[in-house]
Design an enzyme around this catalytic site. Structure first.
Site, PDB file in Angstrom:
ATOM      1  N   ASN A   8      -0.454   1.361   2.143  1.00  0.00           N
ATOM      2  CA  ASN A   8      -1.773   1.956   1.902  1.00  0.00           C
ATOM      3  C   ASN A   8      -2.805   1.040   2.551  1.00  0.00           C
ATOM      4  O   ASN A   8      -3.090  -0.038   2.036  1.00  0.00           O
ATOM      5  CB  ASN A   8      -2.007   2.073   0.384  1.00  0.00           C
ATOM      6  CG  ASN A   8      -3.410   2.566   0.064  1.00  0.00           C
ATOM      7  OD1 ASN A   8      -4.142   3.010   0.949  1.00  0.00           O
ATOM      8  ND2 ASN A   8      -3.772   2.489  -1.211  1.00  0.00           N
ATOM      9  N   TRP A   9      -3.338   1.502   3.669  1.00  0.00           N
ATOM     10  CA  TRP A   9      -4.276   0.649   4.423  1.00  0.00           C
ATOM     11  C   TRP A   9      -5.687   0.663   3.843  1.00  0.00           C
ATOM     12  O   TRP A   9      -6.569  -0.048   4.323  1.00  0.00           O
ATOM     13  CB  TRP A   9      -4.315   1.109   5.886  1.00  0.00           C
ATOM     14  CG  TRP A   9      -3.117   0.669   6.675  1.00  0.00           C
ATOM     15  CD1 TRP A   9      -1.926   0.211   6.171  1.00  0.00           C
ATOM     16  CD2 TRP A   9      -2.977   0.637   8.098  1.00  0.00           C
ATOM     17  NE1 TRP A   9      -1.063  -0.099   7.189  1.00  0.00           N
ATOM     18  CE2 TRP A   9      -1.686   0.154   8.390  1.00  0.00           C
ATOM     19  CE3 TRP A   9      -3.811   0.979   9.155  1.00  0.00           C
ATOM     20  CZ2 TRP A   9      -1.214  -0.007   9.691  1.00  0.00           C
ATOM     21  CZ3 TRP A   9      -3.346   0.824  10.453  1.00  0.00           C
ATOM     22  CH2 TRP A   9      -2.064   0.343  10.715  1.00  0.00           C
ATOM     23  N   LYS A  10      -5.893   1.526   2.846  1.00  0.00           N
ATOM     24  CA  LYS A  10      -7.222   1.637   2.214  1.00  0.00           C
ATOM     25  C   LYS A  10      -8.288   1.845   3.302  1.00  0.00           C
ATOM     26  O   LYS A  10      -8.012   2.551   4.274  1.00  0.00           O
ATOM     27  CB  LYS A  10      -7.480   0.418   1.331  1.00  0.00           C
ATOM     28  CG  LYS A  10      -6.305   0.198   0.353  1.00  0.00           C
ATOM     29  CD  LYS A  10      -6.567  -0.777  -0.741  1.00  0.00           C
ATOM     30  CE  LYS A  10      -5.338  -0.877  -1.641  1.00  0.00           C
ATOM     31  NZ  LYS A  10      -5.520  -1.753  -2.781  1.00  0.00           N
ATOM     32  N   HIS A 103      -5.248   7.169  -6.851  1.00  0.00           N
ATOM     33  CA  HIS A 103      -5.267   5.709  -6.740  1.00  0.00           C
ATOM     34  C   HIS A 103      -6.342   5.134  -7.657  1.00  0.00           C
ATOM     35  O   HIS A 103      -7.418   5.730  -7.816  1.00  0.00           O
ATOM     36  CB  HIS A 103      -5.524   5.282  -5.288  1.00  0.00           C
ATOM     37  CG  HIS A 103      -5.233   3.829  -5.069  1.00  0.00           C
ATOM     38  ND1 HIS A 103      -6.130   2.848  -5.414  1.00  0.00           N
ATOM     39  CD2 HIS A 103      -4.125   3.201  -4.590  1.00  0.00           C
ATOM     40  CE1 HIS A 103      -5.586   1.660  -5.142  1.00  0.00           C
ATOM     41  NE2 HIS A 103      -4.371   1.849  -4.635  1.00  0.00           N
ATOM     42  N   GLU A 105      -8.428   2.868  -7.271  1.00  0.00           N
ATOM     43  CA  GLU A 105      -9.749   2.613  -6.657  1.00  0.00           C
ATOM     44  C   GLU A 105     -10.584   3.893  -6.629  1.00  0.00           C
ATOM     45  O   GLU A 105     -11.805   3.842  -6.739  1.00  0.00           O
ATOM     46  CB  GLU A 105      -9.564   2.005  -5.258  1.00  0.00           C
ATOM     47  CG  GLU A 105      -9.123   0.554  -5.367  1.00  0.00           C
ATOM     48  CD  GLU A 105      -8.225   0.053  -4.250  1.00  0.00           C
ATOM     49  OE1 GLU A 105      -8.111   0.726  -3.209  1.00  0.00           O
ATOM     50  OE2 GLU A 105      -7.627  -1.030  -4.429  1.00  0.00           O
ATOM     51  N   GLU A 174       0.998   1.040 -10.568  1.00  0.00           N
ATOM     52  CA  GLU A 174       0.154  -0.013 -10.008  1.00  0.00           C
ATOM     53  C   GLU A 174      -0.788  -0.533 -11.098  1.00  0.00           C
ATOM     54  O   GLU A 174      -1.876   0.041 -11.304  1.00  0.00           O
ATOM     55  CB  GLU A 174      -0.694   0.543  -8.858  1.00  0.00           C
ATOM     56  CG  GLU A 174       0.103   0.954  -7.654  1.00  0.00           C
ATOM     57  CD  GLU A 174      -0.735   0.884  -6.370  1.00  0.00           C
ATOM     58  OE1 GLU A 174      -0.279   0.228  -5.425  1.00  0.00           O
ATOM     59  OE2 GLU A 174      -1.854   1.434  -6.337  1.00  0.00           O
ATOM     60  N   GLY A 180      -4.502  -6.602  -5.452  1.00  0.00           N
ATOM     61  CA  GLY A 180      -5.351  -7.485  -4.655  1.00  0.00           C
ATOM     62  C   GLY A 180      -5.664  -8.824  -5.296  1.00  0.00           C
ATOM     63  O   GLY A 180      -6.577  -9.518  -4.855  1.00  0.00           O
ATOM     64  N   SER A 219      -0.110  -6.560  -5.338  1.00  0.00           N
ATOM     65  CA  SER A 219       0.181  -7.888  -4.795  1.00  0.00           C
ATOM     66  C   SER A 219       1.630  -8.060  -4.339  1.00  0.00           C
ATOM     67  O   SER A 219       2.211  -9.141  -4.489  1.00  0.00           O
ATOM     68  CB  SER A 219      -0.207  -8.974  -5.803  1.00  0.00           C
ATOM     69  OG  SER A 219      -1.608  -8.958  -6.012  1.00  0.00           O
TER      70      SER A 219
HETATM   71  P1  13P Z   1      -2.374  -4.916  -2.842  1.00  0.00           P
HETATM   72  O1  13P Z   1      -0.978  -4.865  -2.282  1.00  0.00           O
HETATM   73  O2  13P Z   1      -3.382  -5.373  -1.852  1.00  0.00           O
HETATM   74  O3  13P Z   1      -2.428  -5.622  -4.150  1.00  0.00           O
HETATM   75  O4  13P Z   1      -2.795  -3.382  -3.138  1.00  0.00           O
HETATM   76  C1  13P Z   1      -1.944  -2.581  -3.862  1.00  0.00           C
HETATM   77  C2  13P Z   1      -2.428  -1.190  -3.783  1.00  0.00           C
HETATM   78  O5  13P Z   1      -3.468  -0.855  -4.336  1.00  0.00           O
HETATM   79  C3  13P Z   1      -1.658  -0.239  -2.975  1.00  0.00           C
HETATM   80  O6  13P Z   1      -2.048   1.074  -3.219  1.00  0.00           O
END
Ligand code: 13P
Length: 258
Positions: A8-10, A103, A105, A174, A180, A219
């Site tokens: 997931n590159w966000k 997600h 976020e 998650e 993160g 993470s």
């Molecule tokens: P990180 O791997 O940067 O912690 O992010 C996880 C995530 O939100 C994947 O969707």
């Protein structure tokens, strides 16, 4: 079962040139391990704006790697006056086989609710997409217990979903506190969540959900991925930050295949 590795590159990177550079270096790195790599399912979810060029890169005749394309979100209406939104047909047309839904976020910054997520799920499934439904608690007070909110999020998202769609559902656990932060959950914590998630899915979708793939995200790195995917009950990983570094991501993919 082949492990599922989702990137997931966000909202990264900032230019299409950089995005293509990351993809090209990644493809070069995993080429050497081509024989092994076919035993896992890899899905890359870049921002919407890069999907078209990625589809072209992934479809080149020499590309023996089975890398799939996913979107990071989709809207619940199929078409019409919904400024800024993207439909299931649009992402399918751009070559997406997968879509991330719910997600944390989006729940946090865009106020996405369980009800909104529950509207997106059937629309994506009906369009033939595989969904990667994200669930996870903000805090965990008791490390031996997965908070009830995880069960509630799964139940709300899958409410009313047709049993025949079970094969198209992937759930990613998650925990928000692990995203993160550099502090992942323990494999045991992720396993406990996976058990609860499958049990909840079985209550809604029946026995067929017994083998529903559950991923861990939060993470994940090349150093810790093995600990998660070596468990039978964890079917793969959903990776944020580490998936933007081609070397790191290639290492993750290769260790999932070893
Ligand atoms: P990180 O791997 O940067 O912690 O992010 C996880 C995530 O939100 C994947 O969707």
């Amino acid at each position: 079962m082949a492990k599922i590795i989702v990137a997931n590159w966000k909202m990264n990177p900032q230019t299409s040139k950089e995005a293509e550079q990351i993809l090209v270096s990644y493809l070069k790195l995993v080429k050497g391990g081509r024989g092994k790599v076919k035993s896992s399912e890899i899905v890359i979810c870049p921002p919407f704006v890069y999907l078209n060029s990625f589809r072209k890169k992934l479809q080149t005749p020499n590309s023996k790697l089975q890398i799939k394309l996913g979107a990071q979100d989709v809207f619940w209406e199929e078409e019409g006056a919904f400024t800024g939104e993207v439909s299931v047909k649009m992402i399918s047309d751009l070559g997406c086989s997968h879509v991330i839904i719910g997600h944390s976020e989006r729940r946090r910054y865009l106020n996405e609710t369980d009800e909104m997520i529950n509207k997106k799920v059937p629309v994506a499934l009906k369009a033939g997409l595989k969904i990667i439904l994200c669930v996870g608690e903000h805090h965990r007070e008791n490390i031996h217990e997965i908070p009830k909110v995880v069960e509630e999020q799964v139940a709300a998202a899958l409410n009313g979903v047709q049993k025949s769609h079970v094969g198209k559902i992937i759930i990613a656990y998650e925990p928000v506190w692990a995203i993160g932060t550099g502090t992942p959950d323990t494999p045991e914590g992720a396993m406990m969540a996976a058990v609860l998630i499958r049990k909840t899915a079985m209550n809604i979708l029946g026995l067929a959900a017994k083998n529903l793939p559950v991923l861990y995200g939060g993470s994940v790195s090349a150093l810790n991925v093995e600990k998660f995917i070596s468990h039978d009950g964890i079917d793969g990983v959903l990776i944020g930050g580490a998936s933007l570094d081609p070397e790191e991501f290639a290492k993750i993919v290769l260790s999932a295949n070893s």
